[in-house]
Design an enzyme around this catalytic site. Sequence first.
Site, short mmCIF file in Angstrom:
data_model
loop_
_atom_site.label_atom_id
_atom_site.label_comp_id
_atom_site.label_asym_id
_atom_site.label_seq_id
_atom_site.Cartn_x
_atom_site.Cartn_y
_atom_site.Cartn_z
CG MET A 1 -1.80 1.18 1.40
SD MET A 1 -1.07 2.54 2.32
CE MET A 1 -2.31 3.77 2.15
N PRO A 2 2.08 1.23 0.36
CG PRO A 2 4.20 0.77 1.24
CD PRO A 2 2.99 0.11 0.65
#
Length: 138
Positions: A1-2
């Site tokens: 998700m970063p």
Amino acid sequence: MPTLYTTLMAGHGEQQKAQLIAALSEAVVGAIDAPLEAVTVILADVPRAHFGIAGRAATAATPARALLHAFLIAGRSDAQKVRLVAALTAAVAGTLDAAPGDVRVFIQDVPNTDFGLGGQTAAALGRGIGRAALVQIN
């Protein structure tokens, strides 16, 4: 998700941008142990005249600057965030020939209830920590 939303002063070529995307992605993987396939980098070119520095619009002679907003599912340690800020700063400085002091990094922890992936929240997918764990009760 970063997810990294990176605002750059316009004027960098496509090859340099590709190198920056690779360097930023590697920085995230190395700093917080995220899988490479989970890292998203978005570059936004902004005309130099739209960067205000010391009360004036930047010019062609203004050194390169960059602003990075790093959105992470909450749960990273302070040590990981320190490593991430250092790694992202080094990636930008090394790729764009920017002074480290001209790179700004903002980290935003997103509770797993407030991030969606594939039509589900990260909480439903068992990723990260929830909002309640982010609130300290005195």
